[in-house]
Design a protein around this motif. Structure first.
Motif, PDB file in Angstrom:
ATOM      1  N   ASP A   1      -3.485   4.283  -7.294  1.00 17.75           N
ATOM      2  CA  ASP A   1      -4.755   3.745  -7.787  1.00 17.75           C
ATOM      3  C   ASP A   1      -4.690   2.245  -8.045  1.00 17.75           C
ATOM      4  O   ASP A   1      -5.728   1.601  -8.172  1.00 17.75           O
ATOM      5  N   LYS A   2      -3.477   1.688  -8.137  1.00 18.25           N
ATOM      6  CA  LYS A   2      -3.341   0.303  -8.576  1.00 18.25           C
ATOM      7  C   LYS A   2      -2.792  -0.663  -7.541  1.00 18.25           C
ATOM      8  O   LYS A   2      -2.963  -1.872  -7.688  1.00 18.25           O
ATOM      9  N   MET A   3      -2.094  -0.151  -6.507  1.00 16.66           N
ATOM     10  CA  MET A   3      -1.460  -1.064  -5.561  1.00 16.66           C
ATOM     11  C   MET A   3      -1.207  -0.377  -4.225  1.00 16.66           C
ATOM     12  O   MET A   3      -1.151   0.846  -4.157  1.00 16.66           O
ATOM     13  N   PRO A   4      -1.067  -1.173  -3.159  1.00 17.18           N
ATOM     14  CA  PRO A   4      -0.755  -0.577  -1.854  1.00 17.18           C
ATOM     15  C   PRO A   4       0.643   0.039  -1.861  1.00 17.18           C
ATOM     16  O   PRO A   4       1.541  -0.442  -2.546  1.00 17.18           O
ATOM     17  N   ILE A   5       0.801   1.092  -1.092  1.00 14.19           N
ATOM     18  CA  ILE A   5       2.082   1.769  -0.943  1.00 14.19           C
ATOM     19  C   ILE A   5       2.597   1.467   0.466  1.00 14.19           C
ATOM     20  O   ILE A   5       1.836   1.499   1.427  1.00 14.19           O
ATOM     21  N   LEU A   6       3.903   1.174   0.596  1.00 18.40           N
ATOM     22  CA  LEU A   6       4.483   0.830   1.890  1.00 18.40           C
ATOM     23  C   LEU A   6       4.881   2.090   2.661  1.00 18.40           C
ATOM     24  O   LEU A   6       5.557   2.968   2.123  1.00 18.40           O
ATOM     25  N   TYR A   7       4.451   2.142   3.912  1.00 22.79           N
ATOM     26  CA  TYR A   7       4.748   3.245   4.828  1.00 22.79           C
ATOM     27  C   TYR A   7       5.354   2.703   6.113  1.00 22.79           C
ATOM     28  O   TYR A   7       5.277   1.500   6.393  1.00 22.79           O
ATOM     29  N   VAL A   8       5.916   3.621   6.902  1.00 29.13           N
ATOM     30  CA  VAL A   8       6.287   3.335   8.286  1.00 29.13           C
ATOM     31  C   VAL A   8       5.581   4.358   9.170  1.00 29.13           C
ATOM     32  O   VAL A   8       5.404   5.504   8.778  1.00 29.13           O
TER      33      VAL A   8
ATOM     34  N   VAL B   1       4.879   9.971  13.757  1.00 27.26           N
ATOM     35  CA  VAL B   1       5.830  10.166  12.668  1.00 27.26           C
ATOM     36  C   VAL B   1       5.444   9.138  11.612  1.00 27.26           C
ATOM     37  O   VAL B   1       5.229   7.966  11.924  1.00 27.26           O
ATOM     38  N   SER B   2       5.344   9.550  10.371  1.00 25.74           N
ATOM     39  CA  SER B   2       4.859   8.638   9.340  1.00 25.74           C
ATOM     40  C   SER B   2       5.395   9.053   7.982  1.00 25.74           C
ATOM     41  O   SER B   2       5.616  10.239   7.732  1.00 25.74           O
ATOM     42  N   GLY B   3       5.580   8.080   7.102  1.00 27.00           N
ATOM     43  CA  GLY B   3       5.983   8.398   5.740  1.00 27.00           C
ATOM     44  C   GLY B   3       6.261   7.166   4.914  1.00 27.00           C
ATOM     45  O   GLY B   3       6.351   6.045   5.419  1.00 27.00           O
ATOM     46  N   ARG B   4       6.413   7.383   3.615  1.00 25.68           N
ATOM     47  CA  ARG B   4       6.645   6.300   2.656  1.00 25.68           C
ATOM     48  C   ARG B   4       8.052   5.725   2.791  1.00 25.68           C
ATOM     49  O   ARG B   4       8.994   6.407   3.170  1.00 25.68           O
TER      50      ARG B   4
ATOM     51  N   VAL C   1      13.756  -0.485   5.389  1.00 28.79           N
ATOM     52  CA  VAL C   1      12.776   0.032   6.341  1.00 28.79           C
ATOM     53  C   VAL C   1      13.471   0.804   7.453  1.00 28.79           C
ATOM     54  O   VAL C   1      13.020   1.874   7.854  1.00 28.79           O
ATOM     55  N   ARG C   2      14.591   0.298   7.936  1.00 30.16           N
ATOM     56  CA  ARG C   2      15.344   0.986   8.992  1.00 30.16           C
ATOM     57  C   ARG C   2      15.747   2.388   8.531  1.00 30.16           C
ATOM     58  O   ARG C   2      15.653   3.362   9.261  1.00 30.16           O
TER      59      ARG C   2
ATOM     60  N   ARG D   1      -6.361   8.989   0.155  1.00 26.90           N
ATOM     61  CA  ARG D   1      -5.568   9.018  -1.081  1.00 26.90           C
ATOM     62  C   ARG D   1      -5.281   7.644  -1.649  1.00 26.90           C
ATOM     63  O   ARG D   1      -5.011   7.520  -2.840  1.00 26.90           O
ATOM     64  N   GLN D   2      -5.300   6.594  -0.794  1.00 23.96           N
ATOM     65  CA  GLN D   2      -4.701   5.347  -1.258  1.00 23.96           C
ATOM     66  C   GLN D   2      -4.950   4.187  -0.309  1.00 23.96           C
ATOM     67  O   GLN D   2      -5.378   4.369   0.816  1.00 23.96           O
ATOM     68  N   HIS D   3      -4.609   3.009  -0.803  1.00 24.81           N
ATOM     69  CA  HIS D   3      -4.479   1.814   0.030  1.00 24.81           C
ATOM     70  C   HIS D   3      -2.989   1.772   0.408  1.00 24.81           C
ATOM     71  O   HIS D   3      -2.128   1.734  -0.456  1.00 24.81           O
ATOM     72  N   ALA D   4      -2.716   1.823   1.700  1.00 30.51           N
ATOM     73  CA  ALA D   4      -1.328   1.813   2.172  1.00 30.51           C
ATOM     74  C   ALA D   4      -1.179   0.771   3.263  1.00 30.51           C
ATOM     75  O   ALA D   4      -2.100   0.517   4.031  1.00 30.51           O
ATOM     76  N   VAL D   5      -0.019   0.157   3.302  1.00 32.82           N
ATOM     77  CA  VAL D   5       0.326  -0.783   4.359  1.00 32.82           C
ATOM     78  C   VAL D   5       1.461  -0.148   5.139  1.00 32.82           C
ATOM     79  O   VAL D   5       2.481   0.251   4.563  1.00 32.82           O
ATOM     80  N   SER D   6       1.270  -0.040   6.452  1.00 34.61           N
ATOM     81  CA  SER D   6       2.264   0.622   7.282  1.00 34.61           C
ATOM     82  C   SER D   6       2.780  -0.314   8.362  1.00 34.61           C
ATOM     83  O   SER D   6       2.010  -0.962   9.066  1.00 34.61           O
ATOM     84  N   LEU D   7       4.086  -0.360   8.485  1.00 33.61           N
ATOM     85  CA  LEU D   7       4.743  -1.084   9.567  1.00 33.61           C
ATOM     86  C   LEU D   7       4.908  -0.088  10.707  1.00 33.61           C
ATOM     87  O   LEU D   7       5.468   0.989  10.513  1.00 33.61           O
TER      88      LEU D   7
END
Length: 177
Positions: A23-30, A63-66, A73-74, A118-124
Motif C-alpha cells: 500500500d505504501k511503496m513499489p515492490i521489486l519483481y523479476v 516466469v515472475s516473482g518478487r 537480482v541474479r 494488488r500493488q504498484h510493482a517494478v519488474s526487471l
C-alpha cells in the motif's frame, strides 16, 4: 509481529506487513522469458507458462516473482526459474544479467500497459536461455514452447494477463523478430 524466514535465511515480511508495504511503496519483481537457442545463439522457441490467476482464470504467463530482501537480482531470477521450470531447466545467466526492459505494474489499469490489482510493482524483465529439461512446478500448470512466429501472434499475446503480452512483444523485438 511474526518473522518469516526464507530459504536463504533472511527475514521476510508477514502477510500483513507485505500488504501494508504494497500500500505504501513499489515492490521489486523479476519477469523472465525462458528461450531455447540454437548453436548460433538465435532464439528458436519461447517458453510460456499456463497459470491459474487469483480470479480463477487460466492465462499464459512469464516466469515472475518478487526479489527478496538481501537477495541479488541474479539469485531471484535463478530461484524463480527453478521454482516454475524445475531444477533441471539449466538457465544460462551471465554473471551480471541486464534486463531488456523495466515494466511498471500499477493497481489502477491504464497507467501503463502493465496491471497488478494488488500493488504498484517494478519488474526487471529478462530473456533467459535454458538448456535443460523443463517441467512446470508449483502453480504453473503447463509449459508450452512456441516458435517466434507463434509468439508474435496477437491472439496468443492476448491470452497473457496483466500486460505480459506487451513484454512478450518487447522480447521478440530484442531477439530480432
Amino acid at each position: 509481529m511474526t518473522d518469516y524466514v526464507t530459504e536463504a535465511g533472511s527475514r521476510w515480511l508477514s502477510r500483513e506487513e507485505l500488504d501494508s508495504a504494497r500500500d505504501k511503496m513499489p515492490i521489486l519483481y523479476v519477469d523472465a522469458l525462458p528461450v531455447r537457442v540454437d548453436e548460433t545463439g538465435t532464439v528458436t522457441a519461447f517458453g510460456l507458462l499456463l497459470r491459474a490467476t487469483g480470479a480463477g482464470e487460466i492465462s499464459r504467463a512469464l516466469v515472475s516473482g518478487r526479489v527478496l530482501h538481501h537477495e541479488r537480482v541474479r539469485g531471484a531470477l535463478l530461484r524463480h526459474l527453478e521454482k516454475d521450470l524445475g531444477p533441471l531447466a539449466l538457465p544460462k545467466l551471465p554473471a551480471h544479467p541486464q534486463p531488456f526492459t523495466v515494466a511498471e505494474y500499477f493497481p489502477v489499469p491504464g497507467v501503463t500497459p502493465f496491471h497488478d490489482p494488488r500493488q504498484h510493482a517494478v519488474s526487471l524483465a529478462y530473456v533467459v536461455p535454458v538448456e535443460g529439461d523443463c517441467a512446470p512446478q508449483q502453480d504453473a500448470l503447463q509449459l508450452t514452447w512456441v516458435s517466434p512466429e507463434e509468439a508474435a501472434d496477437a491472439g496468443l499475446q492476448a491470452e497473457m494477463a496483466n500486460g505480459q503480452g506487451t513484454l512478450l512483444r518487447q522480447a521478440l523485438a530484442v531477439c530480432g523478430f
